[in-house]
Motif scaffolding. Structure first.
Motif, mmCIF file in Angstrom:
data_model
loop_
_atom_site.group_PDB
_atom_site.id
_atom_site.type_symbol
_atom_site.label_atom_id
_atom_site.label_comp_id
_atom_site.label_asym_id
_atom_site.label_seq_id
_atom_site.Cartn_x
_atom_site.Cartn_y
_atom_site.Cartn_z
ATOM 1 N N LYS A 23 0.863 -1.178 0.000
ATOM 2 C CA LYS A 23 0.000 0.000 0.000
ATOM 3 C C LYS A 23 0.898 1.226 0.000
ATOM 4 O O LYS A 23 1.189 1.789 1.060
ATOM 5 N N VAL A 41 -1.396 10.418 0.945
ATOM 6 C CA VAL A 41 -2.393 9.348 0.937
ATOM 7 C C VAL A 41 -1.712 7.987 0.983
ATOM 8 O O VAL A 41 -0.548 7.838 0.606
ATOM 9 N N GLN A 42 -2.476 7.015 1.433
ATOM 10 C CA GLN A 42 -2.054 5.621 1.296
ATOM 11 C C GLN A 42 -2.943 4.985 0.243
ATOM 12 O O GLN A 42 -4.173 4.962 0.379
ATOM 13 N N VAL A 43 -2.324 4.490 -0.809
ATOM 14 C CA VAL A 43 -3.059 3.868 -1.911
ATOM 15 C C VAL A 43 -3.403 2.439 -1.528
ATOM 16 O O VAL A 43 -2.565 1.691 -1.024
ATOM 17 N N GLU A 44 -4.664 2.078 -1.752
ATOM 18 C CA GLU A 44 -5.140 0.725 -1.471
ATOM 19 C C GLU A 44 -5.536 0.068 -2.790
ATOM 20 O O GLU A 44 -6.675 0.167 -3.231
ATOM 21 N N PHE A 50 -7.876 5.313 -2.204
ATOM 22 C CA PHE A 50 -6.791 5.837 -1.371
ATOM 23 C C PHE A 50 -7.378 6.488 -0.140
ATOM 24 O O PHE A 50 -8.499 7.005 -0.163
#
Length: 545
Positions: A23, A41-44, A50
């Protein structure tokens, strides 16, 4: 199109492998005319979506350029470099492995703009891409789409920046028209506002100038609309958000949280513009919701918005809290192959964000999805028999069913109350404030006490109809939860039959495994059905087929 991918040169940025195991944390920086904004952001990738980890904003006023040469001033450059250094430090502290950075109007137009970007790269190691006005509009469109469901309607998006205003006509398939006009809150303030409060002559000239500058873009939008299409207006940017907050504080005494989905009428905006234009800077600054820097430029910004609404004949505008920075993240995900079906991505904003919150709070999705399926089955089978709710209420019920147990993340004790708090304060995009309140309340009342007037959150619900939605849908959710009491899928299906004469709803349960008497599910139904019976004024009898 300009490629927006850039890296912090001081560290190696690992490429994303696309297998969903990682992630990545990404930072996006927008160097605008008025402010520098960053979102981390944290990309999922498994969703794909995100989650916003942090936001940073600094008003640097790059648009205050040298009046003789048009250059960015040394003072503005110094402010910008200091702000960017803070952004970089924050991004590194949050372990961002990549920074995406773009510059817009002020840098684009300044003679020394490129030199400024080279200075950023040499001093900070951040490569900044200079993007065109149309490319800026395209990414604003992607950002709005990441947090708002367009449905089948075309939308006009307006973003009022410091140096330019972007207008986009789009639907869920594609942007039909992209434009960037050289009118912004900082630019117009510098060029046309020389009195405090603004004089009638300056005000009239400002309005006429804005109308003239917008005329071509407005005509293009009208030409790209199909016969009988009625578009909706979406507004994004600090100027528009400030106007919405001022309106909410004046009308409701409280600023909405989230602001996403809040609506402002043209009639009310006209009153706000009239009020602000008649005030001095100090009087505007004294208004709750308006910062000192925003008070300087709010009048020209508000006039731009009012003229857009008037020329395009919009009676109201809906606020989107997502814009260019979030669009940069979506563009990054598109270019890295994390979004395979762009149309599907754009058309599932609400569902995607509900699942994002479910993952965040470690919800048992197998259980929640079974509960949601039972809830929708009961809803559909009793529609136009026990209730007349439509597709929106059905979606609210599904959302509450998926998240009803998220409060266990905090504590099992009173977890229904924790679920309310987590849902209400989560960043669930695509829903407006009232819809989030309804989802949170429906989830909160899946167990224990039914809704009561003494409950503070329930008491704040603005209408009797909304309160009825909570009472009736939470009663359905109670039955659905009971149908999977052992959380193992013991019940495969439920069939509802209603006898109008006796006012009895028969629930015929079909077991998943032969020989399972489902005694615990039947006991739970008997316990949970009381609230449902009271709410709908009927009797419920359950039996195992």
């Amino acid at each position: 199109m300009v490629n927006s991918i850039s890296q912090v040169k001081t560290e190696q940025s690992p490429s994303f492998n696309g297998n969903g195991l990682r992630k990545p944390i990404i930072a996006a920086i927008d160097i605008g005319t008025n402010s520098i904004h960053m979102v981390v952001v944290q990309v999922e990738p498994h969703l794909p979506a995100f989650s916003i980890i942090a936001k940073e904003k600094d008003t640097v006023r790059l648009g205050d350029r040298d009046p003789k040469t048009g250059d960015l001033t040394p003072e503005a450059i110094a402010r910008a470099l200091a702000a960017l250094r803070r952004c970089k430090d924050l991004a590194h502290s949050l372990r961002a492995e990549q920074i995406i950075a773009v510059a817009t109007s002020a840098t684009r137009e300044a003679r020394n703009g490129q030199a400024f970007l080279q200075q950023i790269e040499s001093e900070l190691g951040i490569v900044v891409n200079l993007i065109s006005g149309q490319e800026e509009a395209r990414r604003i469109y992607l950002g709005v789409l990441s947090g708002m469901d367009f449905g089948e309607h075309p939308h006009v998006i307006v973003d009022i920046g410091g140096g330019s205003t972007e207008l986009v006509l789009a639907d869920i398939h594609e942007p039909r028209f992209l434009s960037s006009t050289k009118i912004g809150a900082v630019r117009l303030t510098a060029e046309f506002v020389h009195s405090d409060p603004i004089s009638e002559i300056e005000l009239n000239y400002l309005r006429a100038y804005v109308r003239g500058m917008l005329e071509r873009s407005v005509e293009e939008i009208w030409q790209n609309l199909q016969l009988n299409e009625t578009p909706r207006l979406i507004g994004t940017s600090g100027t528009i958000e400030t106007l919405a907050v001022v309106h909410a504080l004046e009308k409701q005494g409280i600023a909405p949280n989230p602001l996403n989905g809040y609506q402002l009428s043209r009639k009310d905006l006209k009153e706000i513009v009239k009020k602000l234009a008649g005030m001095t800077y100090q009087e505007r600054f004294a208004i709750p919701g308006i910062s000192d820097k925003r008070a300087e430029i709010i009048v020209p910004g508000a006039i731009i918005l009012l003229e857009v609404m008037t020329m395009l004949n919009f009676d109201s505008i809906t606020i989107s809290e997502r814009s260019l920075r979030e669009g940069m993240i979506v563009d990054w995900m598109l270019t890295h192959g994390l979004i395979n079906n762009r149309l599907r991505y754009q058309n599932e904003v609400r569902e995607r964000n509900i699942y994002k919150i479910a993952h965040k709070y470690q919800v048992n999705l197998d259980f929640s999805e079974r509960v949601a399926n039972f809830a929708l089955s009961i809803f559909d089978q009793t529609k136009e028999i026990l209730h007349n709710w439509g597709s929106l209420e059905r979606e609210l019920l599904w959302s509450a069913a998926i998240l009803h147990n998220c409060g266990i993340y905090i504590s099992h004790s009173s977890h229904h109350k924790h679920s309310y708090y987590l849902i209400r304060n989560a960043e669930i995009l695509g829903f407006n404030e009232l819809e989030l309140e309804l989802i949170a309340n429906i989830a909160r009342y899946h167990r224990k006490s039914k809704p009561k007037k003494k409950h503070e959150a329930y008491q704040k619900i603005p209408s009797k109809e909304s309160q009825l939605i909570i009472k009736q849908l939470s009663a359905i959710l109670r039955l659905a939860v009971a149908l999977d009491r052992r959380q193992k899928g013991a019940i495969a299906k439920v069939k509802c039959t209603y006898n109008q004469d006796t006012k009895i709803l028969y629930l015929n349960l079909i077991a998943s495994e032969l020989g399972d008497d489902c005694a615990l599910e039947l006991w739970s139904l008997d316990y949970k059905k009381v609230v449902f019976e009271e709410e709908y004024g009927i009797k419920v009898i359950a039996s195992l087929s």
